[in-house]
Design a protein around this motif. Structure first.
Motif, mmCIF file in Angstrom:
data_model
loop_
_atom_site.group_PDB
_atom_site.id
_atom_site.type_symbol
_atom_site.label_atom_id
_atom_site.label_comp_id
_atom_site.label_asym_id
_atom_site.label_seq_id
_atom_site.Cartn_x
_atom_site.Cartn_y
_atom_site.Cartn_z
ATOM 1 N N GLU B 166 22.073 48.628 76.132
ATOM 2 C CA GLU B 166 22.659 48.916 74.821
ATOM 3 C C GLU B 166 24.106 48.423 74.757
ATOM 4 N N PHE B 167 24.829 48.585 75.874
ATOM 5 C CA PHE B 167 26.226 48.115 75.895
ATOM 6 C C PHE B 167 26.270 46.611 75.666
ATOM 7 N N ILE B 168 25.428 45.878 76.419
ATOM 8 C CA ILE B 168 25.438 44.420 76.273
ATOM 9 C C ILE B 168 25.018 44.024 74.866
ATOM 10 N N SER B 169 23.974 44.670 74.344
ATOM 11 C CA SER B 169 23.470 44.214 73.046
ATOM 12 C C SER B 169 24.408 44.601 71.917
ATOM 13 N N THR B 170 25.118 45.730 72.035
ATOM 14 C CA THR B 170 25.996 46.131 70.936
ATOM 15 C C THR B 170 27.339 45.431 70.989
ATOM 16 N N PHE B 171 27.943 45.368 72.162
ATOM 17 C CA PHE B 171 29.325 44.915 72.208
ATOM 18 C C PHE B 171 29.472 43.453 72.612
ATOM 19 N N LEU B 172 28.466 42.874 73.243
ATOM 20 C CA LEU B 172 28.613 41.478 73.656
ATOM 21 C C LEU B 172 27.710 40.539 72.866
ATOM 22 N N VAL B 173 26.428 40.902 72.711
ATOM 23 C CA VAL B 173 25.497 39.973 72.075
ATOM 24 C C VAL B 173 25.720 39.906 70.571
ATOM 25 N N ARG B 174 26.135 41.027 69.944
ATOM 26 C CA ARG B 174 26.334 41.026 68.486
ATOM 27 C C ARG B 174 27.325 39.970 68.014
ATOM 28 N N PRO B 175 28.580 39.964 68.521
ATOM 29 C CA PRO B 175 29.496 38.914 68.041
ATOM 30 C C PRO B 175 29.053 37.530 68.457
ATOM 31 N N PHE B 176 28.483 37.430 69.688
ATOM 32 C CA PHE B 176 28.056 36.115 70.166
ATOM 33 C C PHE B 176 26.934 35.563 69.296
ATOM 34 N N SER B 177 25.969 36.414 68.931
ATOM 35 C CA SER B 177 24.859 35.886 68.131
ATOM 36 C C SER B 177 25.303 35.597 66.697
ATOM 37 N N LEU B 178 26.274 36.381 66.183
ATOM 38 C CA LEU B 178 26.829 36.061 64.858
ATOM 39 C C LEU B 178 27.438 34.667 64.865
ATOM 40 N N MET B 179 28.227 34.380 65.932
ATOM 41 C CA MET B 179 28.875 33.083 66.031
ATOM 42 C C MET B 179 27.843 31.979 66.162
ATOM 43 N N VAL B 180 26.901 32.157 67.113
ATOM 44 C CA VAL B 180 25.952 31.091 67.411
ATOM 45 C C VAL B 180 25.027 30.835 66.229
ATOM 46 N N ARG B 181 24.677 31.882 65.482
ATOM 47 C CA ARG B 181 23.755 31.705 64.364
ATOM 48 C C ARG B 181 24.337 30.762 63.317
ATOM 49 N N LEU B 182 25.592 31.056 62.934
ATOM 50 C CA LEU B 182 26.235 30.218 61.919
ATOM 51 C C LEU B 182 26.464 28.805 62.441
ATOM 52 N N PHE B 183 27.055 28.714 63.640
ATOM 53 C CA PHE B 183 27.432 27.417 64.211
ATOM 54 C C PHE B 183 26.204 26.548 64.444
ATOM 55 N N ALA B 184 25.170 27.109 65.093
ATOM 56 C CA ALA B 184 24.019 26.284 65.470
ATOM 57 C C ALA B 184 23.183 25.902 64.256
ATOM 58 N N ASN B 185 23.106 26.790 63.263
ATOM 59 C CA ASN B 185 22.363 26.418 62.055
ATOM 60 C C ASN B 185 23.006 25.240 61.355
ATOM 61 N N MET B 186 24.351 25.293 61.223
ATOM 62 C CA MET B 186 25.013 24.201 60.514
ATOM 63 C C MET B 186 24.964 22.917 61.327
ATOM 64 N N LEU B 187 25.121 23.033 62.656
ATOM 65 C CA LEU B 187 25.072 21.834 63.504
ATOM 66 C C LEU B 187 23.684 21.205 63.444
ATOM 67 N N ALA B 188 22.646 22.045 63.514
ATOM 68 C CA ALA B 188 21.283 21.512 63.494
ATOM 69 C C ALA B 188 20.992 20.831 62.162
ATOM 70 N N GLY B 189 21.429 21.471 61.053
ATOM 71 C CA GLY B 189 21.200 20.862 59.749
ATOM 72 C C GLY B 189 21.916 19.535 59.624
ATOM 73 N N HIS B 190 23.162 19.495 60.140
ATOM 74 C CA HIS B 190 23.927 18.261 60.082
ATOM 75 C C HIS B 190 23.241 17.165 60.892
ATOM 76 N N LEU B 191 22.740 17.520 62.094
ATOM 77 C CA LEU B 191 22.060 16.530 62.934
ATOM 78 C C LEU B 191 20.819 15.987 62.242
ATOM 79 N N ILE B 192 20.071 16.873 61.569
ATOM 80 C CA ILE B 192 18.861 16.416 60.873
ATOM 81 C C ILE B 192 19.227 15.428 59.772
#
Lengths: 86, 254
Positions: B166-192
């Protein structure tokens, strides 16, 4: 000495090829589960919307949330494929 | 766009703390972020300067429907009326992310600024700080930690396993997945988009390849339309996840 040099060169080339294969495997593997998962999320959301069209607004919001959580795993694989370097 | 913009580099993905080659160390992403900030400010300044009862003009319509959208779809459906104080932050977040995503399909720019992860990381950290501060203020530090680490109804011998997860998923994965979701979606769309654009240009030659050219071109047009949807959806998802996290630290699950 020349043979050794050639072998080292071959090893480097081999590494490059292996890196490319590894990237492919990482992204392909990471996309399997989320693919199935997003299919389940959207399919069930469509079932729910078809049964109760008046709840479509709420279901749509929750569907996007579910997609976002599921999709994150595939995107981790996408980013990891960039991080891997040989 | 002026020639200055075209001369400025797009930073490589690995450059996070390196200045660009433009004047004052600018690079393309910084210029796009500046324009997105300016656009967000302009929409709300011009939209609220001459308010009319019946909205008229593009700025007042955009501002009012945007605020209503964030209020109804993002806040009321996840946090309820208690979340309304966060309306300004979430609206600004939504508009800023949308404006810096939509440059992906804007002619002559055609680069989503969020495809480099400095700004998604900053926004995710801002969200992380806000939901932690809200949790500590509303529940008190001890209660907040207990409520976010120990899910209700877990048998005590499983706590050894559950609390670290729970510690990892609440305090570490939450901000990391927020960042990666936005960044990787836009990068993937741009690459396509880049892939299909170069493919279309390469196939448009005086040879037999011109037969397959229409398919590639049609897919490029279709993907451009799809990317409008994606850039809107990513802004929406970032805002709604921020709302869900803030709501989760306001109301502990019993």
């Amino acid at each position: 000495m020349a043979l050794l040099h050639l072998l080292a060169q071959a090893a480097v080339d081999n590494n490059k090829g292996l890196t490319a294969i590894g990237r492919g495997i990482v992204y392909g593997g990471a996309a399997i589960g989320p693919g199935i998962g997003i299919g389940l999320v959207v399919g069930n959301a469509i079932t729910a919307m078809a049964r109760q069209p008046e709840s479509a607004g709420t279901v749509r919001t929750i569907m996007f949330l579910g997609i976002a959580f599921t999709e994150a795993l595939a995107l981790f694989g996408f980013v990891l494929a960039f991080i891997i370097s040989g | 766009m002026n020639p200055l913009f075209l001369a400025v580099d797009v930073p490589p993905i690995s450059h996070v703390t390196i200045w660009g080659n433009g004047p004052l160390g600018l690079n393309k992403t910084i210029i796009i972020y500046g324009l997105a900030t300016l656009a967000t400010i302009l929409v709300f300044l011009l939209g609220t300067s001459k308010k009319k009862l019946v909205p008229s003009g593009i700025f007042q319509n955009t501002a009012e429907s945007g605020v209503a959208f964030v209020r109804n779809q993002v806040i009321l459906s996840t946090m309820g009326p208690e979340g309304l104080p966060y309306l300004p932050y979430l609206t600004a977040l939504f508009f800023f992310i949308f404006f810096s995503n939509i440059t992906e399909i804007l002619p002559a720019v055609q680069f989503p600024a969020n495809a480099r992860f400095a700004m998604p990381m900053t926004l995710a950290l801002a969200t992380w700080v806000i939901f932690n501060v809200v949790g500590v203020v509303k529940q008190g530090p001890g209660h907040y930690l207990k409520n976010s680490l120990i899910p209700p109804g877990v048998p005590s011998f499983l706590l050894v396993l559950v609390v670290p997860i729970e510690f990892i998923s609440t305090f570490l994965v939450r901000p990391f997945s927020l960042m990666v979701r936005l960044f990787a979606n836009m990068l993937a769309g741009h690459l396509i988009l880049v892939t299909f654009a170069t493919l279309t240009a390469a196939l448009f030659a005086k040879s037999f390849t011109i037969v397959i050219f229409p398919f590639s071109f049609a897919l490029l047009v279709a993907m451009t339309g799809f990317e409008i949807l994606v850039s809107f959806l990513q802004a929406f998802i970032f805002a709604i996840l921020t709302a869900v996290y803030i709501g989760g630290s306001m109301h502990p699950e019993h």
